[in-house]
Design an enzyme around this catalytic site. Structure first.
Site, PDB file in Angstrom:
ATOM      1  CE  LYS A 152      -0.682  -1.808 -20.355  1.00 27.49           C
ATOM      2  NZ  LYS A 152      -0.647  -2.968 -21.304  1.00 27.49           N
TER       3      LYS A 152
HETATM    4  C1  E4P Z   1      -1.404  -2.879 -24.567  1.00 29.00           C
HETATM    5  O1  E4P Z   1      -1.298  -1.989 -23.761  1.00 29.00           O
HETATM    6  C2  E4P Z   1      -2.715  -3.554 -24.745  1.00 29.00           C
HETATM    7  O2  E4P Z   1      -2.987  -4.205 -23.568  1.00 29.00           O
HETATM    8  C3  E4P Z   1      -2.693  -4.506 -25.912  1.00 29.00           C
HETATM    9  O3  E4P Z   1      -1.975  -3.969 -26.975  1.00 29.00           O
HETATM   10  C4  E4P Z   1      -4.076  -4.926 -26.349  1.00 29.00           C
HETATM   11  O4  E4P Z   1      -3.957  -5.635 -27.545  1.00 29.00           O
HETATM   12  P1  E4P Z   1      -5.129  -6.541 -28.139  1.00 29.00           P
HETATM   13  O5  E4P Z   1      -6.244  -5.644 -28.542  1.00 29.00           O
HETATM   14  O6  E4P Z   1      -4.476  -7.224 -29.307  1.00 29.00           O
HETATM   15  O7  E4P Z   1      -5.510  -7.506 -27.064  1.00 29.00           O
END
Ligand code: E4P
Length: 224
Positions: free
Chosen positions: A85
């Site tokens: 990522k």
């Molecule tokens: C996934 O790629 C994200 O990092 C994650 O879903 C963010 O979620 P949040 O907004 O609940 O922290």
């Protein structure tokens, strides 16, 4: 739509995997911090649990060179079907092109606008992750942003798919499932929420009671 678990809690992941059809696990630095373990120890345990399913792991460097170095290390340590990522910022787009050019799977993360996703797709990312609930919290429409990104990828025939993230309720996931996006990642509580309704449990209990009235207590179709 593929369904992934957004968590690094090994017990919670094991529980969800036992009952539900899951295509992988996504993590981010905050999720790893909540798990409170050395990152690679937690990630290797998750990898052992999920086998060949997707595992998405975030790089944390601020510059492209660091992101590339991390991406190579993440991919080499965790193996097949690992996705690195990379935040969708200028240094990130530079890193995405290099990593994708080396055949490393890239997921563009921290996507708040459709054009960030477009740029990520053009840089060779396999997935772009719009943060649905965070976009909602900014006063915009997170589900619509994810749909727009899906349309951009389809209409421009790009080899990138939506991996929608940051959900706070089942309805947000449902809307995107109906639209046929590539993938969604949700916390264990959201996934369990898909089937958590007293009406469902009560309907199933009523069938069991009726069968036992007919065939006797504890009887099943296998025991007759
Ligand atoms: C996934 O790629 C994200 O990092 C994650 O879903 C963010 O979620 P949040 O907004 O609940 O922290």
């Amino acid at each position: 739509m593929k369904l992934l678990i957004d968590s690094a809690d090994v017990d919670a992941i094991r529980h969800i995997l036992e009952f539900y059809p899951i295509d992988g696990v996504t993590t981010n630095p905050t999720i790893l911090k909540k798990a409170g373990r050395p990152p690679f120890a937690a990630l290797k345990e998750i990898k052992a649990l999920i086998g060949g399913a997707q595992l998405h792991v975030q790089a944390v460097s601020r510059d492209a060179a660091g992101m590339v170095e991390e991406g190579r290390s993440i991919a080499a340590s965790l193996g097949e079907n690992t996705f690195v990522k990379i935040p969708s910022v200028p240094e990130g787009f530079k890193a995405m092109r290099i990593l994708a050019g080396e055949g490393i799977n890239v997921t563009a993360t921290a996507v708040y606008t459709p054009m960030q996703a477009y740029l990520a797709g053009m840089c060779g990312a396999r997935y772009a992750a719009p943060y649905v609930n965070r976009i909602d919290n900014m006063g915009y429409d997170g589900v619509q942003a994810a749909k727009d990104i899906h349309d951009i990828f389809e209409k421009n025939r790009m080899g990138c798919q939506v991996l929608a993230a940051s959900f706070k309720n089942s309805r947000q996931v449902l809307e995107l499932c109906k639209y046929g996006i590539g993938a969604a990642t949700a916390g264990p509580d959201i996934i369990e929420g898909f089937v958590k309704d007293p009406a469902i449990a009560s309907a199933v209990e009523a069938f069991i009671r009726d069968f036992e009235d007919l065939a006797g207590p504890g009887q099943t179709m296998a025991s007759l």
